[in-house]
Design an enzyme around this catalytic site. Structure first.
Site, PDB file in Angstrom:
ATOM      1  N   CYS A   1      46.581  33.660  38.691  1.00 29.82           N
ATOM      2  CA  CYS A   1      45.541  33.217  39.352  1.00 29.82           C
ATOM      3  C   CYS A   1      45.542  34.509  39.913  1.00 29.82           C
ATOM      4  CB  CYS A   1      44.281  33.028  39.048  1.00 29.82           C
ATOM      5  SG  CYS A   1      44.043  32.111  38.203  1.00 29.82           S
TER       6      CYS A   1
ATOM      7  N   ARG B   1      33.168  39.526  34.482  1.00 31.10           N
ATOM      8  CA  ARG B   1      34.879  39.101  34.314  1.00 31.10           C
ATOM      9  C   ARG B   1      35.574  39.100  32.623  1.00 31.10           C
ATOM     10  NH1 ARG B   1      34.630  36.301  39.770  1.00 31.10           N
ATOM     11  NH2 ARG B   1      36.634  34.927  38.639  1.00 31.10           N
TER      12      ARG B   1
ATOM     13  N   HIS C   1      44.463  29.730  33.971  1.00 32.57           N
ATOM     14  CA  HIS C   1      44.764  28.857  34.203  1.00 32.57           C
ATOM     15  C   HIS C   1      44.892  27.845  33.105  1.00 32.57           C
ATOM     16  CE1 HIS C   1      40.265  29.929  34.566  1.00 32.57           C
ATOM     17  NE2 HIS C   1      40.782  29.031  34.847  1.00 32.57           N
TER      18      HIS C   1
END
Lengths: 448, 238
Positions: free
Chosen positions: B93, B126, B189
């Site tokens: 990330c 996003r 993740h």
């Protein structure tokens, strides 16, 4: 023209709500969206007729319970209250709640309103419904893919509150994140005023000062980031508390004294430390509405918790407790509540990844499942669409007694009949309804 | 043999269940009979590269990303040395993004550590999705979850793999992550390692190689891990 539009919108909404109920659906939000399409100003027209307080309840955990408690308290004072007590907490659901309390001619039959509102939706709701009070129960890390990081949620709420400068905020003073909203604003706080030793090891988001990024220190600590905090660097600290809980006892239900702006004793038959906050928030709102606290104990006694809030079933002579948990703070609190029961038990953990659950399940690694090793759990079952993720999580947590299963009636029966005197089922949002209806059927003697 | 994991700044970088990555490394090394020591670094501590066998740098919110990057600049040369001498590292990330040449927060552009040749640009929406990456390095897929607003562009550096589902580095060139020597960097993740045991084992084998240990890793029972991995691949690739 506007009146006619409103009437059509109201009738469509009422009809669709009725029809979807006939079809056995919950139908609590969809029709509201359609009504707003027909008449965009409808909700504003309806809500502006409310003469009394309009309360909006936000926060990561506990908003449904808190909102329903406020509703029950206000009702006990003889008020007619608009309330979305089925938990439909975005703009369409709010619209539906108001329409349900209106005549087809668009006249409201209510004195006040208590509305649960999703944190990200509040900024879209306030242009239609102007709140007099906004309650924030807490701000924990929630479904990451819907809200992103905690600062973003705070930003959404701040944006919404800025649109209603006269609003009175009712904030959880034990939460260093929520109190950020109170800066330079009219604000009332509630909190637990003593050390109750409830803490479990948990993820630390929010435990840094949001003003200067320094790590917060605690005089005492409850759970997640809640407690009596202060920043050794910049001096930021827990504000003085207007409605504080003292002399907390949790051996048989919960009892505590409220001290501060009012003084009263409370004793309720609920479990779970977090319920103290839900009760405090609702009492604070009642008092801020200038209502007296007389008789509130009996309101709390009569209050029936929402489905899946430590809901109890008796199946084949054995007690099964169903509890909703949606995020690390919720799961850790549910686990802490399971730990207070020393009997040998079986535990089911079930997690789905539907959009309303949050598709990102990485938070499972922020839950302190390891605690369950000391809970006298004889068997642990995992289920839901992410059952294998749970199995991996527990494997790396050092558990060996884990079984992967479904939440069908057959599998639930197997879980209930496994070793132990009681069965706990900790499930997230979309697993809840299916599991609850299966447990109800089993309790009624239907196994197929 | 003792293996030391340097977990950088877990107090600040603790989004997305990152502890799972440490748990996976630890578990799989312990099962192979190695002694594992996890050294958690606080933000004001100096990193002891000399006595580190693998570095883990996880994800955090934007504010923390800048704090961490500024801090790592103090030891930039040592960091670069560690990586160019085949030091093993996993970055996920925002930990991935600060290793590049530059990264952007909403209002500013920041200089990255420049350890890998990537550039990160602030996007509009996003990228939020389950991700499946075809990864030649380990001969199988890597699965995870992405939630990032950066658009990451690889320069003279190999990606971790080809995106089969999800957006990946930038939503344009079907790449995800980056590999440079023994550094694996990715936006995924989930957490990453528990559901990708082959990738964990690749990192472990590189640790052992660097320590001069040549024996191959004993296989473990990965049925739970493979079932969790398979849930994602079955759901999106079938």
């Amino acid at each position: 023209m506007k009146k006619i539009k409103n009437m059509i919108a109201i009738m469509v909404c009422k009809f669709l709500t009725f029809a979807s109920k006939l079809m056995g659906k919950k139908g609590s939000s969809g029709p509201g969206g359609i009504a707003l399409k027909i008449s965009p100003t409808l909700l504003k027209d309806l809500s502006s007729q409310i003469k009394g307080d309009i309360i909006m309840v936000c926060g990561t955990n506990g908003k449904t319970t808190t909102n329903n408690l406020i509703y029950s308290l206000l009702k006990s004072k003889g008020k007619t209250v608009v309330c979305n007590n089925v938990g439909a907490n975005m703009l369409p659901g709010v619209a539906c709640a108001f329409i349900n309390m209106s005549t087809v001619f668009g006249r409201m039959k209510a004195d006040c309103a208590s509305i649960e509102c999703d944190e990200a939706s509040l900024r879209r709701v306030v242009p239609h419904v102007k709140p007099t009070m906004v309650v924030v129960t807490n701000l924990f890390r929630d479904q990451l893919d819907r809200y992103g990081e905690i600062e973003m949620t705070l930003g959404y709420l701040d944006e919404a509150i800025a649109k209603v400068p006269d609003v009175k905020l009712v904030l959880n003073g034990d939460d260093p994140v929520s109190v950020q909203l109170g800066k330079d604003r009219k604000c009332i706080t509630f909190g637990v005023d003593e050390n109750c030793n409830v803490n479990v090891r948990e993820s630390k988001e929010g435990r840094f000062c949001l003003n200067c990024s320094h790590e917060l220190s605690y005089n005492y600590y409850h759970y997640s980031q809640l407690g009596d905090y202060y920043c050794p660097n910049c001096g930021f600290k827990r504000p003085s508390i207007d409605y504080g809980a003292k002399n907390v006892s949790m051996t048989d239900g919960i009892s505590f004294d409220i001290d501060g702006k009012i003084k009263t004793k409370l004793s309720v038959n609920y479990r779970g430390f977090y319920n103290i906050y839900n009760i405090l928030a609702s009492v604070a709102v009642l008092c801020e509405c200038n209502e007296s606290c007389d008789g509130i104990n009996s309101v709390f006694d009569l209050y029936k918790p929402q489905i899946g809030r430590m809901e109890s079933f008796i199946i084949d002579g054995k007690q099964t407790v169903l509890n909703l948990a949606k995020n690390p703070a919720g799961f850790n609190q549910a686990i802490a509540t399971v730990m207070t029961d020393v009997r040998p038990k079986s535990v089911l953990i079930a997690v789905n990844d539907a959009p309303s659950d949050g598709r990102d399940v990485s938070w499972l690694w922020d839950v302190d499942f390891e605690k369950l090793k000391e809970s006298n759990a004889k068997n642990i079952f995992v289920s839901g669409t992410r059952k294998h993720d749970l199995a991996v999580r527990l494997k790396y947590g050092g558990f060996e007694n884990v079984t992967v299963c479904e939440t069908s009636r057959d599998d639930l029966k197997t879980i209930i009949s496994s070793d132990g005197d009681i069965c706990y089922m900790l499930v997230n949002y979309t697993v809840l309804f299916e599991t609850q209806s299966n447990l109800k059927a089993l309790e009624g003697g239907k196994s197929k | 043999m003792k293996i030391t994991i340097a977990h950088l700044f877990p107090d600040l970088l603790n989004l997305y269940g990152d502890l799972g990555n440490i748990a996976s490394l630890t578990y799989r090394m312990q099962k192979r009979g190695f002694e594992v020591c996890v050294k958690e670094y606080a933000i004001d501590e100096k990193i002891d590269f000399e006595n580190t066998d693998i570095i883990y740098l996880g994800g955090g919110a934007e504010k923390e990303q800048v704090t961490v990057c500024t801090k790592l600049f103090e030891q930039k040369d040592e960091f670069e040395n560690y990586i160019s001498n085949d030091g093993v590292m996993l970055a996920t990330c925002t930990g991935f993004e600060i290793l590049g040449n530059s990264f952007e927060t909403e209002s500013e552009t920041h200089k990255g550590l420049g350890i890998i040749d990537i550039k990160c640009v602030h996007g509009k929406e996003r990228f939020i999705d389950d991700v499946i990456v075809e990864c030649d390095l380990i001969g199988t897929t890597v699965v995870g979850f992405e939630n990032h607003i950066s658009r990451i562009f690889c320069g003279n550096i190999k990606p971790l793999g080809k995106v089969l589902h999800g957006s990946g580095n930038n939503g344009e060139d079907k790449t995800e992550g980056a590999i440079f020597k023994n550094l694996v960097a990715t936006s995924l993740h989930g957490p990453l390692l528990p559901k990708n045991p082959k990738l964990t084992d690749w990192l472990i084998s590189k640790i052992l190689e660097r320590k001069g240990e040549s024996s191959s890793l004993a296989p473990l029972d990965d049925s739970e891990e493979n079932a969790a991995h398979g849930y994602i691949t079955d759901r999106f690739l079938k």
